[in-house]
Structures are given as C-alpha cells and as structure tokens.
Design an enzyme around this catalytic site. Structure first.
Site, PDB file in Angstrom:
ATOM      1  N   THR A  52      63.209  73.279 -37.141  1.00 34.50           N
ATOM      2  CA  THR A  52      63.174  71.891 -37.608  1.00 34.50           C
ATOM      3  C   THR A  52      64.615  71.358 -37.523  1.00 34.50           C
ATOM      4  O   THR A  52      65.384  71.805 -36.682  1.00 34.50           O
ATOM      5  CB  THR A  52      62.555  71.808 -39.013  1.00 34.50           C
TER       6      THR A  52
ATOM      7  N   TYR B 177      63.478  64.255 -23.314  1.00 32.60           N
ATOM      8  CA  TYR B 177      63.916  65.503 -23.951  1.00 32.60           C
ATOM      9  C   TYR B 177      62.714  66.357 -24.346  1.00 32.60           C
ATOM     10  O   TYR B 177      62.693  67.568 -24.118  1.00 32.60           O
ATOM     11  CB  TYR B 177      64.756  65.169 -25.186  1.00 32.60           C
TER      12      TYR B 177
ATOM     13  N   ARG C 244      62.125  64.794 -43.709  1.00 25.53           N
ATOM     14  CA  ARG C 244      62.472  65.827 -42.728  1.00 25.53           C
ATOM     15  C   ARG C 244      62.621  67.185 -43.415  1.00 25.53           C
ATOM     16  O   ARG C 244      62.991  67.263 -44.589  1.00 25.53           O
ATOM     17  CB  ARG C 244      63.804  65.503 -42.023  1.00 25.53           C
TER      18      ARG C 244
ATOM     19  N   VAL D 239      68.262  71.121 -37.716  1.00 25.16           N
ATOM     20  CA  VAL D 239      69.317  72.100 -37.979  1.00 25.16           C
ATOM     21  C   VAL D 239      70.602  71.373 -38.371  1.00 25.16           C
ATOM     22  O   VAL D 239      70.932  70.336 -37.804  1.00 25.16           O
ATOM     23  CB  VAL D 239      69.618  72.939 -36.713  1.00 25.16           C
TER      24      VAL D 239
END
Length: 323
Positions: A173, A145, A217, A175
């Site tokens: 970043t 990916y 994150r 979502v």
C-alpha cells in the site's frame, strides 16, 4: 552450508531499496537479518539504465545474481501520473521486460517485483484482495503506470508456465519513510506534505494541504515493508501476488497524515485544506488477510512512531535528500 546467494536489488537507492539495506544491516534476527551465505547488491541509476537491454545484460554478467528484488520504477504522485501516461507505461514496461528476461537467461532462482495498489480496478468492491487485479480497468488518472505494473503479474505467470521460472510480486500500500522523494510537485502525499509543512514552518506561511483531507489510505512504513520483502524472497512460494499492508483497521485519512506531520514537526502556524484541488480516489482499502495467514505474528511500527522517525530523518537530511 548452502552455496552463496547473490541478491540483486534494483532501485537500491530508492525509498524501499534503502529500507531493505537498513534492515539487512541493522536487523539481528535470522528471520529478517542478513544471513551468512548472502551477498546483497544494491543498484542505483549509476550502475546502468534498466530501460536498455545491453545495460541490464552487463549488470547480470557482472554480478551473476541468484535472486532479484526488482524495485526500480518510474514513479510519481497523482498530478505527474495524469500528465505523463505514456512515459509511465513505456519506461516501466521496458525496465520490467529487461529485468525479467535477463533473470530467465541467467537462471535466477527467484524474482520478487514490486507492484502497487493503483493497479487494481477502479470500479471494485472493498476491501481489495489479490484475486481482483485483472477484474477491470484501473483508475483513469494513472492508467499508464497501472498497466505497466499490472503486466508484471502477467509476465510472471507466462514465465512460470513456459519456462518454470519462480517470478512473483508483492503489492504494497502507500509506502513512506527515510530516503523518500520529497519533490513538492511530483511526490507522493506523505513526503510532499512533510516538505510543504517544513517550508511553512521555516517561512512563517500557512500550511495548505491540497484536497479535502477526507480520502483514506493504508500507509506502510518502509522498514516494515523491507522486512516483509525479505520474508517474501525467502519464504513465499506462490506466483500470484501478495498484498503487503497494514490491516483495514489501520486505514487513516489524509487529514490524519497532515495532523501527524504537524505534530512531529511541532508546526504552530496556520493550517488549512484547499478543497478546490482534486482528491483522487476516496479509498483503496486493501485486505491483508493472505499476508496475516502466512505471518500472523508480524508487528507493524505504530503510525505515529513511523511518522516521527520519518520527519526526523527528513529534518536531519534536508540538504542532501531528493527534493
């Protein structure tokens, strides 16, 4: 008055596409709302298979877009990425190849494509910024990916240098928001945990989060990201990508996410972490200084408000959403 702009959005029924549609329909200001001379077209997989050149060409012939927002991608969470590396590489490469070539063929004025923070090198210093994209190989867990997405930036520069095309990209970043994919197996962390918590509440079973809960994150609410996509399409002139993210200070742990979901769902049951499961990368902190230089007054939705809105949407649409 400028001639009509026809803005074609691929992946129009996905998480970000639905958010762009929502902002275009609900935002009133000139900055992010729909403008008089704009016609927005949101594609879904029903409109054609973007992996097939003939389908993409037919779509471009039908709508004759002047601008393209390219969101369509084959996506999935950590465990799905580890299992299907070639699929993630091939399918994303095919889509990107077709969309960008037809955009060149039809003289599209501007294309904004969506990348991902997982494209960045695995071995890097933090925070990550836009200059580091090609500094080393991506994390092994999702290299298919990651390279598929990374190549969009390579394409953009090649199209610009050979044909003068204005093709650029953004790097959001993590979502989240309404219309996410809530599959228990293949989804991203926040929607996956939302679905898990919902089932635990419904069935009176423990809510068990995979991993230690410690990784950090940066999450961006899909409707905030949508506004920034619209800004990028209208205002951002560079070919180089731009990171669309909350700041470093707004980084949260997976435990913070799970806590937020538990609170928003009013889950009263047993709640634990299974640290025998993989955590993925500990952190992927991205620097949003470039964005803040361009649009310093942008206001992000507070994380708890965005989680609450997302969980409410999930509960209201449980029967029909992607799961």
């Amino acid at each position: 008055m400028a001639s009509e702009s026809v803005i074609l959005v691929t992946g129009g029924s996905g998480l970000v596409g639905e958010a762009v549609k929502w902002v275009i329909e609900n935002e009133t200001g000139e900055r992010f709302g729909k403008r008089e001379n704009e016609k927005w077209i949101f594609l879904s997989s029903k409109d054609g298979d973007l992996r097939k050149e003939a389908d993409v060409k037919a779509i471009f012939e039908k709508y004759k877009p002047t601008h393209v927002v390219h969101l369509a991608a084959m996506v999935g969470g950590l465990f799905k990425n580890m299992k299907y590396k070639l699929d993630f590489l091939r399918e994303n490469m095919m889509m990107n190849e077709n969309i960008l070539w037809q955009s060149k063929e039809f003289n599209v004025k501007k294309v904004v494509s969506c990348l991902s923070t997982c494209i960045f090198p695995d071995k890097t210093t933090y925070p990550i910024d836009e200059t580091m994209v090609h500094d080393g190989p991506p994390h092994d867990s999702n290299f298919g990916y990651a390279y598929g997405k990374r190549m969009i930036d390579v394409y953009n520069h090649a199209y610009n240098e050979q044909f003068g095309c204005h093709f650029t990209s953004v790097i959001p970043t993590n979502v989240f928001g309404p219309h996410d994919n809530y599959e228990l197996e293949g989804s991203h962390v926040l929607p996956g945990l939302t679905h898990k918590c919902y089932l635990a509440k419904k069935n009176n079973t423990p809510f068990v989060v995979w991993g230690s809960g410690k990784p950090l994150r940066q999450f961006i609410y899909s409707r905030d990201l949508a506004k920034l996509f619209i800004w990028t399409l209208r205002e951002y002139e560079e070919i180089d990508p731009i990171i669309l993210s909350v700041g470093e200070k707004d980084e949260v742990s997976i435990k913070d996410v799970a806590d937020g979901i538990v609170k928003a769902m009013d889950f009263q049951g047993e709640y634990a972490f299974d640290s025998t499961k993989a955590d993925g990368q500990y952190k992927k902190t991205a620097n949003n200084a470039k964005l803040m230089k361009y649009i310093p007054d942008f206001e992000f939705t507070p994380f708890d408000v965005a989680i609450k809105e997302s969980v409410e949407w999930f509960e209201q649409n449980y029967d029909t959403l992607r799961k």
